[in-house]
Design a protein around this motif. Structure first.
Motif, short mmCIF file in Angstrom:
data_model
loop_
_atom_site.label_atom_id
_atom_site.label_comp_id
_atom_site.label_asym_id
_atom_site.label_seq_id
_atom_site.Cartn_x
_atom_site.Cartn_y
_atom_site.Cartn_z
N MET A 1 37.80 -52.88 -53.15
CA MET A 1 36.43 -52.68 -52.65
C MET A 1 36.19 -53.52 -51.41
SD MET A 1 33.55 -51.46 -54.60
CE MET A 1 33.13 -51.60 -56.32
N ARG A 2 35.80 -52.86 -50.39
CA ARG A 2 35.58 -53.57 -49.14
C ARG A 2 34.10 -53.93 -49.06
NH1 ARG A 2 38.96 -53.74 -45.07
NH2 ARG A 2 40.30 -52.49 -46.37
N ASN A 3 33.83 -55.18 -49.04
CA ASN A 3 32.42 -55.59 -49.06
C ASN A 3 31.93 -55.85 -47.65
OD1 ASN A 3 32.25 -55.52 -51.82
ND2 ASN A 3 33.14 -57.56 -51.99
N GLN A 5 29.91 -58.00 -45.15
CA GLN A 5 29.51 -59.40 -45.17
C GLN A 5 28.09 -59.52 -44.62
OE1 GLN A 5 32.92 -61.00 -43.32
NE2 GLN A 5 34.00 -61.05 -45.27
N GLY A 278 31.81 -48.13 -42.00
CA GLY A 278 32.92 -47.21 -42.23
C GLY A 278 32.55 -45.76 -42.05
N ILE B 26 39.96 -56.40 -51.57
CA ILE B 26 40.67 -55.94 -50.38
C ILE B 26 39.79 -56.16 -49.17
CG2 ILE B 26 41.66 -53.91 -49.26
CD1 ILE B 26 42.42 -52.91 -51.96
N GLU B 271 40.15 -47.06 -55.84
CA GLU B 271 38.71 -47.22 -55.63
C GLU B 271 38.41 -47.47 -54.15
OE1 GLU B 271 34.88 -47.39 -55.93
OE2 GLU B 271 36.18 -46.73 -57.56
N ASN B 272 39.24 -48.33 -53.54
CA ASN B 272 39.05 -48.66 -52.13
C ASN B 272 39.26 -47.44 -51.24
OD1 ASN B 272 38.84 -50.55 -49.89
ND2 ASN B 272 40.99 -50.10 -49.59
N GLN B 275 36.43 -45.01 -51.52
CA GLN B 275 35.24 -45.47 -50.83
C GLN B 275 35.35 -45.26 -49.32
OE1 GLN B 275 34.13 -49.65 -51.14
NE2 GLN B 275 32.36 -48.94 -52.25
N ARG B 279 32.90 -42.63 -47.29
CA ARG B 279 32.04 -43.20 -46.25
C ARG B 279 32.32 -42.55 -44.90
NH1 ARG B 279 31.17 -49.59 -46.53
NH2 ARG B 279 30.46 -49.76 -48.66
#
Lengths: 328, 282
Positions: A1-3, A5, A278, B26, B271-272, B275, B279
Motif C-alpha cells: 500500500m502506497r501511502n 504523505q 497516482g 511499499i 494490493e499495491n 491500487q 488510481r
C-alpha cells in the motif's frame, strides 16, 4: 500500500477514502483479477499463444516475472508492469538531461536502463542545411547543449544491447529553457498523438514526455533559436553559451513576466498533485486541475495542501464516472 | 533456562511454530525506483532499489547481463547501545554479499544488459536488549534473566565481538524480505520472490523465527532463504551444530515460515498493484 504523505484530518481522510473507493469500483468491472505478482501463473485459454514481456515459461506453465496487469491481444499475452523504468518505443517523445558531452554525441539521462545517446549527426544543425558534420561542429557541440541542459528529443531506435538512440531533427525539439521539469512515474503518461501542448490562455508550453519527464515552460515561438545563439557565439568566444543566451534575453528585452511564472508554478503543482495521487496525466486532466484551483481561488502554494489533494481525488472520481455513463 | 513453558508457549507468548508479527509497506523512499519497509516483530528494515541504470564504473559493466550491487548498513540508533560503527566492516560486507547473491539468483539479469541495479538495505531497528528490556520486565521475569546480565555461552565459531554478529545475523532474513519487496516494487523482472526466515532448536523443540532472547540462548540458528514457487534454496546458514535428523525438522519449519512470508508479501504486492492500476484509470 502506497501511502500519501499528507496530514489529513478525519473528514478529509473519509472523503479521500470514498473518492478512492469510487475510483476502484469504476475500474474493477473491467479488469477483475487480472493483476498479478511475480511468479503467479497466467491462465491460458487457447493454444499457440505468444508470450510477451513480463512472462516466462516454466515447465509448460506461463508465469509472470513482474507485478502488473495481464494484457491479451489476439494470441499475445504480456504483463504490463506499472512501476518500472521507461520502456522506449520508436517515435516516443522524451525529455532528457545531458549527462556527458562525448565524441560526436551527447549522453542523456532519460529514466531508462542506460543513458540514451543523441548523435551530433541526428541533430538539426543551426544553419539548417544538410551537410557532413565537420570537426569544427564537433568542437562546437557545447554551444548547442552542455552538461545539465534539458533536451527534448524523439526516440530513433533501440538496439539489442539495450542502448538507445535519439534524434532531434525538427525545430520543435531542442533545448528547453525558462521553465520547470517535473518527474512522474512513466506509467502515468500515455502515448498520444500530441505531446507538445501550447496553452494559449496561460502563455505556456507543456511537453509531456513519454519517459515521465514533464516540462512546463514559457511559450517560445518555433523559431531558430540556435541561429541566434550561433550568431552570438560567432561574435564572442565559443563555450560560454550561458552568457550568450543571457545576452539574447537582454537584447530582446524578453524576461519571463511574473504572471507567466505563476502560471508555470500553478500547472507544475497540478502535475505534482496528480502524480502523488497516482492519476494518469494528460493535458485535459492537468487543465481541469488548474481550473479547479482557479475556481476555488486557491493560491499556488495552497495547491500542495491536503485539502486540494482531496478535492482533486473527488473531481477525478466525478469525471471518470461521468465518462463511463456517457459510454453507456 | 526454560524457553518453552510446559503449556507450550515461548517467552514472548508465541507457540513454537508461530512467527513474529509481519508488516510490510511499499514505497517508503520517494526518489527510489522501488522501496519497502519490512518489519518482523521488533526488527525493522528499510530497503531501496535504484535501477536498472547506467553502470557507474565502466570497468564493472557486464555486456550480457545486469550488475547487481548491494549495500547493507545498520543505523546507529538501531540497537540499544548507540555506537558509531565504521562503514564497511567485515560483517556488513558479508551480509551485503549474502543479500546480493540471493537477489542475483532471482533477478532475470540477462534482460537488462549493461546496466546496474543497486540495492540499499538499512536496519532501522534491531530486535535486541533495549527493545526487549521492557518486554521482559513487563513479563515480570526476574532481572537476573535479563540478557544483559546473563552470561550466556554460545557454541559459535566466531567468538570475538559476538554482540555485533548477533545483531547482523538476526536481521538477515528481514533484510532479504525487504529487498525482495523493493525489487518487485521497482518492476524488475524476477524468477520468483525470494523470502527468508530463521528457525532454531531450544529445549528440544524446533522454534520458528527466533527473537533476541532465544537467539542469545546459544542454541542452533538456521536461516533459510528459498524461492517458494520454484522450491529452491538460495540461502542456508547455520550457527552451532545440530544432528541431521533434527536439522531436517528445523529446516522444514524454516521453509514453512518462508512460504508463509511469501504469501504475505504476495498479498501486499497484489494490493499495491491493484491500487496503482485503479488510481491510474483506463
Amino acid at each position: 500500500m502506497r501511502n500519501l504523505q499528507l496530514s489529513l484530518n478525519q473528514t478529509q481522510k473519509i472523503r479521500l477514502q470514498t473518492a478512492l473507493e469510487k475510483l476502484e469500483s469504476l475500474s474493477s468491472k473491467s479488469n477483475a483479477n487480472s493483476t498479478l505478482t511475480v511468479a503467479d501463473s497466467i491462465p491460458i485459454y487457447e493454444e499457440g499463444i505468444l508470450k510477451g514481456h513480463g512472462t516466462s515459461d516454466r515447465k509448460g506453465e506461463l508465469v509472470a516475472t513482474v507485478c502488473g496487469v495481464v494484457e491479451r491481444i489476439n494470441k499475445l499475452i504480456y504483463v504490463r508492469s506499472l512501476r518500472s523504468r521507461f520502456k522506449p518505443e520508436t517515435g516516443d517523445i522524451v525529455i532528457g538531461r545531458v549527462i556527458e558531452v562525448a565524441q560526436k554525441r551527447w549522453k542523456l539521462e532519460i529514466n531508462f536502463t542506460q543513458d540514451a545517446t543523441l548523435m551530433l549527426s541526428s541533430m538539426n544543425l543551426p544553419d539548417g542545411i544538410q551537410r557532413r558534420r565537420t570537426a569544427m561542429d564537433e568542437l562546437n557541440m557545447r554551444s548547442i547543449f552542455t552538461e545539465n541542459d534539458l533536451v527534448c528529443a524523439e526516440v530513433r531506435s533501440s538496439h539489442n544491447d539495450g542502448s538507445l538512440q535519439l534524434q532531434a531533427r525538427n525545430q520543435k525539439y531542442g533545448k528547453l529553457e525558462k521553465g520547470q521539469l517535473l518527474t512522474v512515474e512513466p506509467y502515468l503518461v500515455k502515448r498520444r498523438k500530441q505531446h507538445f501542448h501550447h496553452l494559449e490562455q496561460y502563455g505556456i508550453d507543456l511537453i509531456i514526455g513519454c519517459n515521465g519527464f514533464i516540462w512546463v515552460g514559457e511559450h517560445v515561438e518555433v523559431r531558430d533559436i540556435m541561429v541566434l545563439d550561433q550568431a552570438n557565439d560567432s561574435e564572442q568566444q565559443i563555450g560560454n553559451s550561458d552568457r550568450s543566451s543571457m545576452d539574447v534575453d537582454g537584447q530582446d528585452g524578453t524576461f519571463t513576466p511574473l504572471e507567466t511564472r505563476q502560471n508555470i508554478c500553478r500547472i507544475a503543482n497540478a502535475v505534482r498533485v496528480l502524480s502523488a495521487l497516482g492519476f494518469s496525466i494528460t493535458m485535459e486532466v492537468i487543465l481541469e486541475t488548474v481550473n479547479l484551483s482557479n475556481t476555488m481561488n486557491l493560491d499556488i502554494h495552497e495547491m500542495l495542501g491536503s485539502e486540494f489533494y482531496v478535492l482533486v481525488a473527488e473531481s477525478e472520481a466525478e469525471r471518470r464516472s461521468s465518462l463511463t455513463k456517457r459510454k453507456r | 533456562m526454560e524457553y518453552v513453558s510446559p503449556e507450550g508457549l515461548r517467552l514472548d507468548g508465541r507457540r513454537p511454530t508461530e512467527m513474529r508479527q509481519l508488516r510490510a509497506e511499499i514505497g517508503a523512499v520517494s526518489k527510489a525506483d522501488g522501496s519497502a519497509v519490512f518489519e518482523m516483530g521488533n526488527t525493522k528494515v528499510i530497503a531501496a532499489v535504484y535501477g536498472p541504470r547506467e553502470v557507474q564504473n565502466r570497468s564493472q559493466q557486464i555486456n550480457d547481463q545486469a550488475l547487481v550491487r548491494c549495500e547493507y548498513s545498520m543505523a546507529n540508533f538501531s540497537t540499544g547501545d548507540r555506537v558509531r560503527k565504521p562503514k564497511g566492516d567485515r560483517r556488513s560486507i558479508e551480509i551485503s554479499l549474502v543479500i546480493r547473491q540471493t537477489m542475483e539468483a532471482c533477478i532475470m539479469t540477462h534482460l537488462m544488459p549493461r546496466s546496474q541495479i543497486d540495492i540499499f538495505v538499512q536496519v532501522l531497528q534491531a530486535d535486541g536488549v533495549s527493545s526487549y528490556s521492557c518486554v521482559s520486565l513487563s513479563c515480570s521475569l526476574p532481572l537476573i534473566d535479563h540478557p544483559h546480565f546473563m552470561n550466556y555461552p554460545k557454541n559459535n565459531q566466531s567468538c570475538g565481538g559476538m554482540e555485533g554478529a548477533d545483531y547482523v545475523n538476526r536481521t538477515r532474513s528481514a533484510c532479504i524480505n525487504a529487498a525482495t519487496l523493493a525489487l518487485a516494487d521497482a518492476g524488475i523482472p524476477m524468477h520468483d520472490l525470494a523470502t527468508s526466515c530463521s528457525a532454531g532448536y531450544l529445549n528440544s523443540t524446533p522454534l520458528l523465527d527466533l527473537n533476541y532472547i532465544e537467539d542469545s540462548a546459544g542454541g542452533a540458528d538456521v536461516t533459510v532463504g528459498i524461492l517458494p514457487t520454484l522450491d529452491k534454496v538460495t540461502l542456508l546458514q547455520m550457527d552451532a551444530k545440530l544432528p541431521t535428523n533434527i536439522f531436517e525438522d528445523v529446516m522444514q519449519l524454516a521453509t514453512e515460515g518462508c512460504k508463509a512470508i511469501a504469501n504475505y508479501i504476495r498479498e501486499v504486492l497484489v494490493e499495491n498493484t491493484k491500487q496503482l492500476e485503479y488510481r491510474r484509470g483506463s
